[in-house]
Write an enzyme that holds these catalytic residues in place. Structure first.
Site, PDB file in Angstrom:
ATOM      1  N   HIS A 140     -74.624  32.520 -25.954  1.00 15.52           N
ATOM      2  CA  HIS A 140     -74.916  33.909 -25.452  1.00 15.52           C
ATOM      3  C   HIS A 140     -73.601  34.791 -25.111  1.00 15.52           C
ATOM      4  O   HIS A 140     -72.511  34.138 -25.368  1.00 15.52           O
ATOM      5  CB  HIS A 140     -75.803  33.939 -24.218  1.00 15.52           C
ATOM      6  N   GLY A 161     -72.227  35.720 -22.630  1.00 13.71           N
ATOM      7  CA  GLY A 161     -71.295  35.111 -21.625  1.00 13.71           C
ATOM      8  C   GLY A 161     -70.482  34.016 -22.430  1.00 13.71           C
ATOM      9  O   GLY A 161     -69.107  34.125 -22.102  1.00 13.71           O
ATOM     10  N   HIS A 162     -70.772  33.268 -23.251  1.00 13.31           N
ATOM     11  CA  HIS A 162     -69.940  32.534 -23.952  1.00 13.31           C
ATOM     12  C   HIS A 162     -68.890  33.278 -24.868  1.00 13.31           C
ATOM     13  O   HIS A 162     -67.759  32.822 -24.943  1.00 13.31           O
ATOM     14  CB  HIS A 162     -70.627  31.339 -24.872  1.00 13.31           C
ATOM     15  N   ARG A 164     -80.313  28.797 -20.572  1.00 11.38           N
ATOM     16  CA  ARG A 164     -81.774  28.604 -19.749  1.00 11.38           C
ATOM     17  C   ARG A 164     -82.521  29.826 -19.849  1.00 11.38           C
ATOM     18  O   ARG A 164     -83.583  29.641 -19.958  1.00 11.38           O
ATOM     19  CB  ARG A 164     -81.753  28.126 -18.352  1.00 11.38           C
TER      20      ARG A 164
END
Ligand code: PAF
Length: 282
Positions: free
Chosen positions: A34, A36-37, A187
């Site tokens: 996502h 964030g990655h 998640r």
């Protein structure tokens, strides 16, 4: 161009061609990537000559087979995201290549692994440090990038790396959040629409605790109560823990100082979510 390696031998040929003075930025992941990655990859891209992302769903760090099998796997989308972030290599090894010996020789994590996630998920951090140690040995990065959302994981990996991989610089990267403040996590995509609505209470709870401290109440009990009061308004949220730890450690504090961190874990509709925020003056 982004190259995918699933074979460790092929990867080691690529690694062998990298010149000694070149920096290698490494972003270990379990896929289901996502934004964030992506922010970790972009930072590695800005700071390093080469960027390697690993995608490996590590069974050693799951407490139940059910959790492991439920973990989202989105291989094609993940590769496209890596490509668009300018990653040089995606390494997606097979389990038998990662851990050819059975049983796997597990690494014991530092004492920072003992409470919180470590207490609720026995063996989890041993699985994490074992796989990160193995990945560091394969990739031999100069720099590795981890998200602060997994605050305890970062503390435990820092300790392992200081002991076993001193040449790797660990970078702690800010948590990336959705518009309503929910910390991005692989998640999140497992949440039903109503669980997703409830999950938005987590950042609100942390912010409420921080504003209570900013208003002059430095007791950690007061901050924890403030956070709990927001979460407890929703009966679908099961609180696993809310605590305050000293900056950069897992040591519980009674009196909050600037940069200490409030950490939380909840379960909503069977999905475990964690988050944390730093106490900073407004
Ligand atoms: O944070 C994760 O995605 C995993 O715990 C990690 C660090 C890739 C190890 O499997």
């Amino acid at each position: 161009m982004t190259t995918l390696f699933t074979d460790l031998q092929q990867f080691s040929y690529w690694r062998g061609e990298i010149l000694k003075h070149e920096s290698i930025g490494f972003v270990p992941t379990m896929g289901a990537l996502h934004q964030g990655h992506v922010s970790l990859m972009q930072r590695a891209r800005r700071e390093c000559d080469r960027v390697v992302v690993s995608i490996y769903v590590n069974s050693l760090q799951f407490n139940s087979l059910d959790d492991f099998s439920k973990y989202p796997r989105t291989v094609d989308e993940d590769f496209e995201l890596c490509k668009s972030a300018g990653v040089d290599v995606v390494l997606s090894p097979l389990k038998d290549d990662m851990f050819p010996l059975h049983p796997v020789g597990l690494i014991t994590p530092s004492h920072d692994a003992e409470g919180f996630e470590g207490a609720d998920r026995p063996g989890h951090f041993s699985g994490v440090v074992t796989v990160v140690d193995r990945l560091f040995s394969i990739v031999q990065p100069t720099d590795a990038y981890f998200g602060l959302k997994d605050y305890q994981q970062l503390a435990v990996i820092n300790n392992m790396s200081n002991e076993l991989h001193r040449h790797v610089t660990i970078h702690a990267c800010e948590t990336i959040r959705e518009d309503d403040g929910l910390a991005m996590s692989s998640r999140n995509r497992l949440l039903s629409p109503s669980a997703r609505t409830s999950a938005a209470r987590i950042p609100l709870a942390l912010l409420h605790a921080i504003s209570c401290w900013q208003d002059g109440n430095s007791s950690s009990i007061a901050a924890i109560d403030a956070a709990r009061s927001v979460l407890e308004c929703d009966s679908t949220i099961e609180i696993q823990y809310v605590s305050v730890v000293a900056a950069g450690t897992m040591n519980i504090v009674d009196t909050i100082n600037q940069h200490d961190v409030i950490i939380v874990a909840v379960v909503i509709d069977g999905i475990r979510l964690i988050d944390n925020m730093k106490f900073i003056t407004a």
